[in-house]
Design a protein around this motif. Structure first.
Motif, mmCIF file in Angstrom:
data_model
loop_
_atom_site.group_PDB
_atom_site.id
_atom_site.type_symbol
_atom_site.label_atom_id
_atom_site.label_comp_id
_atom_site.label_asym_id
_atom_site.label_seq_id
_atom_site.Cartn_x
_atom_site.Cartn_y
_atom_site.Cartn_z
ATOM 1 N N THR A 265 8.719 -15.044 4.200
ATOM 2 C CA THR A 265 7.765 -14.914 3.033
ATOM 3 C C THR A 265 8.156 -15.789 2.053
ATOM 4 O OG1 THR A 265 9.017 -12.767 2.318
ATOM 5 C CG2 THR A 265 7.096 -12.332 3.571
ATOM 6 N N PRO A 266 7.213 -16.266 1.203
ATOM 7 C CA PRO A 266 7.214 -17.212 0.302
ATOM 8 C C PRO A 266 7.728 -16.625 -1.214
ATOM 9 C CG PRO A 266 4.971 -16.839 0.567
ATOM 10 C CD PRO A 266 5.732 -15.934 1.540
ATOM 11 N N SER A 267 8.168 -17.510 -2.009
ATOM 12 C CA SER A 267 8.695 -16.835 -3.253
ATOM 13 C C SER A 267 7.833 -16.989 -4.485
ATOM 14 C CB SER A 267 10.109 -17.488 -3.785
ATOM 15 O OG SER A 267 9.779 -18.891 -3.985
ATOM 16 N N ASN A 268 6.773 -17.844 -4.304
ATOM 17 C CA ASN A 268 5.941 -18.133 -5.484
ATOM 18 C C ASN A 268 4.636 -17.502 -5.325
ATOM 19 O OD1 ASN A 268 5.333 -19.680 -3.053
ATOM 20 N ND2 ASN A 268 4.920 -21.688 -4.411
ATOM 21 N N ILE A 269 4.186 -16.672 -4.660
ATOM 22 C CA ILE A 269 3.096 -16.010 -4.445
ATOM 23 C C ILE A 269 3.199 -14.352 -4.349
ATOM 24 C CG2 ILE A 269 1.047 -15.717 -2.885
ATOM 25 C CD1 ILE A 269 1.775 -18.232 -1.487
ATOM 26 N N ALA A 270 2.263 -13.718 -5.210
ATOM 27 C CA ALA A 270 2.273 -12.412 -5.331
ATOM 28 C C ALA A 270 2.127 -11.560 -3.729
ATOM 29 C CB ALA A 270 1.298 -11.833 -6.193
ATOM 30 N N ARG A 271 2.886 -10.637 -3.512
ATOM 31 C CA ARG A 271 2.904 -9.925 -2.358
ATOM 32 C C ARG A 271 1.608 -9.449 -1.719
ATOM 33 N NH1 ARG A 271 7.169 -12.374 -4.558
ATOM 34 N NH2 ARG A 271 9.164 -11.942 -3.544
ATOM 35 N N TRP A 272 0.951 -9.001 -2.751
ATOM 36 C CA TRP A 272 -0.528 -8.565 -2.571
ATOM 37 C C TRP A 272 -1.118 -9.807 -1.873
ATOM 38 C CZ3 TRP A 272 -1.745 -3.384 -2.624
ATOM 39 C CH2 TRP A 272 -1.016 -2.885 -3.486
ATOM 40 N N ASN A 273 -1.080 -10.932 -2.403
ATOM 41 C CA ASN A 273 -1.838 -12.212 -1.992
ATOM 42 C C ASN A 273 -1.332 -12.944 -0.795
ATOM 43 O OD1 ASN A 273 -3.011 -11.550 -4.478
ATOM 44 N ND2 ASN A 273 -1.956 -13.111 -5.457
ATOM 45 N N ILE A 274 -0.438 -12.636 -0.088
ATOM 46 C CA ILE A 274 0.238 -13.313 0.949
ATOM 47 C C ILE A 274 -0.863 -13.574 2.163
ATOM 48 C CG2 ILE A 274 2.164 -13.649 2.598
ATOM 49 C CD1 ILE A 274 4.224 -12.651 0.474
ATOM 50 N N ARG B 117 12.138 1.962 9.670
ATOM 51 C CA ARG B 117 13.370 2.281 9.160
ATOM 52 C C ARG B 117 13.339 2.378 7.666
ATOM 53 N NH1 ARG B 117 17.311 -1.035 13.031
ATOM 54 N NH2 ARG B 117 17.774 0.727 14.643
ATOM 55 N N LEU B 118 12.296 1.124 6.957
ATOM 56 C CA LEU B 118 12.263 1.340 5.599
ATOM 57 C C LEU B 118 11.492 2.444 5.068
ATOM 58 C CD1 LEU B 118 12.156 -0.200 2.883
ATOM 59 C CD2 LEU B 118 10.107 -1.501 3.646
ATOM 60 N N GLU B 119 10.471 2.782 5.852
ATOM 61 C CA GLU B 119 9.581 4.019 5.418
ATOM 62 C C GLU B 119 10.437 5.019 5.397
ATOM 63 O OE1 GLU B 119 4.938 3.715 6.090
ATOM 64 O OE2 GLU B 119 6.305 3.884 7.979
ATOM 65 N N VAL B 120 11.153 5.429 6.720
ATOM 66 C CA VAL B 120 12.168 6.955 6.796
ATOM 67 C C VAL B 120 13.086 6.491 5.670
ATOM 68 C CG1 VAL B 120 13.906 8.010 8.202
ATOM 69 C CG2 VAL B 120 11.664 6.935 9.026
ATOM 70 N N GLU C 294 0.725 -1.223 0.194
ATOM 71 C CA GLU C 294 0.172 0.186 -0.028
ATOM 72 C C GLU C 294 0.793 1.239 -0.079
ATOM 73 O OE1 GLU C 294 -2.208 -0.703 3.509
ATOM 74 O OE2 GLU C 294 -3.607 -2.126 2.604
ATOM 75 N N GLN C 295 2.265 1.230 0.699
ATOM 76 C CA GLN C 295 2.805 2.290 0.766
ATOM 77 C C GLN C 295 4.100 2.463 -0.412
ATOM 78 O OE1 GLN C 295 1.188 4.210 3.036
ATOM 79 N NE2 GLN C 295 3.107 4.742 4.083
ATOM 80 N N GLU C 296 3.626 1.632 -1.576
ATOM 81 C CA GLU C 296 4.632 1.387 -2.518
ATOM 82 C C GLU C 296 6.002 1.225 -2.226
ATOM 83 O OE1 GLU C 296 3.900 4.759 -5.195
ATOM 84 O OE2 GLU C 296 1.841 4.380 -5.460
#
Length: 430
Positions: free
Chosen positions: A268-277, A393-396, A245-247
């Protein structure tokens, strides 16, 4: 229900979910863009002409039957001719997205193709990109020009001269992932050109990296989840969705992990779109072995080594936000000595060479005074104690990178001086 798990839905539902996502993320306008799906009967489901994309409903989607009969209360998209032409040229393509996302339109009006070798993942997902010379929108001529580009079986995306882009996929989720990845790649290159000169991976580098996963698969599937682990799984999922959502992440990239006990962790898994996890998709790694039937991120080995070497690190996020990646692909120093919060959260962020992915030296570069780093043409890596701290930290970092890039055309950066840094360190870090 997954957020964008479209494969088992009716074509009308799939199209509405994806067109709304494209519109909300600013990658098409009220009247621009169109989506289609070719079903197993040979019928084509397509968005209508001149209907508000922001409020499109399932009943607005048109079905063009195999015999040409039109079913629905609107006219099919004016661009339907090139959708039909692509399906006729490529039997493996079952879904098409056409839109005018700003970064890709920028490339179309300077008549260039984005170089996806800026990262290995972008190159892999986008594949070969074609280029279609200009023709009148909605014309049979345009359909023939575009279909000609898709005759190459390796091409699933093209730049349309002074127009936009069109992409195909084995299903709508595949097409959307390619569309989103290509737009973010174009945006990253544009950001990079504001501050420096992008560098691109060689074919040798692309072939060298391969898979970084050498974790064993645990044959014992008799794993029970404690209440603490269930909470951690949900926390990961919430952060992944929030990152999207935060791009900060898109369908094709973004890896999150959290330490459980000792060096065991969730990832997290590698074979699933991040939106869908969802929580059940998160993979546990215990004693160096993953859960049966689950495919962890290809970076799982790197995460394991980071946890083993850094007992103070309890969470890791690796991703490719478009402003931070501008520094990654140019090698320009990401100077966080800009505002106090940036330096307190991140301190100095090293730029590492791409080869550090191959020589396994990344884990030893991270410590309490270096919680994050940039890997050339690969990603931003950020660590922390709690996952929410790591995400903060990622957002900043991304906000800081965006501010720096926006400042570049105005004037020369004036950073906080050394004494001010020492004052910050004494008050907040010592």
């Amino acid at each position: 229900m997954r957020q964008l798990d479209v494969k088992m839905m009716h074509p009308r539902v799939q199209i509405i979910k994806v067109i709304h996502k494209i519109y909300r993320r600013g990658m098409t306008t009220t009247s621009g863009g169109n989506i289609s799906i070719k079903d197993n009967n040979g019928d084509i489901w397509v968005t209508p002409s001149a209907i508000d994309k922001g409020n499109l409903k399932e009943e607005d989607v048109i079905c063009v039957k195999k015999d040409g009969t039109i079913v629905g209360k609107h006219k099919p998209s004016s661009e339907f001719p090139f959708h039909k032409a692509i399906y006729e040229a490529r039997k493996d393509i079952k879904s098409i997205i056409h839109a005018h996302p700003p970064a890709l339109v920028s490339f179309s009006i300077i008549r260039e193709i984005p170089n996806t070798k800026v990262t290995s993942l972008a190159n892999k997902i986008c594949g070969e990109i074609g280029y279609a010379p200009y023709a009148l929108p909605g014309s049979e001529e345009l359909g023939l020009i575009i279909a000609k580009q898709f005759v190459n079986c390796n091409t699933k995306a093209i730049i349309m001269e002074n127009h936009g882009t069109v992409l195909g996929g084995s299903d709508l989720e595949d097409a959307y992932c390619r569309f989103e990845t290509l737009e973010y790649t174009a945006r990253t290159i544009i950001n990079a050109k504001v501050i420096g000169t992008p560098t691109y991976l060689t074919d040798n580098q692309l072939n060298q990296l391969g898979s970084q996963s050498n974790i064993d698969i645990d044959l014992n599937n008799n794993i029970s989840y404690s209440s603490k682990e269930l909470f951690q799984r949900k926390e990961i999922v919430d952060i992944v969705h929030r990152s999207c959502e935060q791009e900060l992440m898109i369908s094709s990239y973004g890896t999150v992990s959290v330490r459980m006990e000792n060096n065991d962790f969730l990832i997290t898994p590698s074979n699933i779109a991040r939106w869908n996890i969802e929580t059940e998709d998160i993979v546990s790694v215990r004693n160096g072995k993953t859960e049966l039937g689950k495919q962890p991120s290809h970076l799982v080995s790197l995460h394991q080594k980071i946890y083993e070497l850094n007992p103070h690190i309890n969470s890791i996020i690796m991703t490719k936000p478009p402003h931070l990646m501008a520094y990654s692909i140019t090698g320009v120093k990401f100077d966080v000595r800009t505002i106090p919060e940036s330096w307190i959260f991140l301190q100095d962020v090293p730029n590492l060479d791409y080869n550090t992915l191959l020589d396994n030296t990344i884990p030893e570069r991270l410590d309490k005074s270096t919680p994050s780093l940039l890997v050339a043409n690969e990603s931003f890596i950020v660590t922390g104690d709690k996952l929410i701290q790591t995400f903060d930290r990622l957002e900043v970092a991304e906000f800081s990178a965006k501010s720096l890039i926006m400042a570049a055309p105005i004037s020369k950066l004036v950073p906080i001086n050394d004494q001010q840094i020492l004052d910050l360190k004494a008050k907040f870090l010592d």
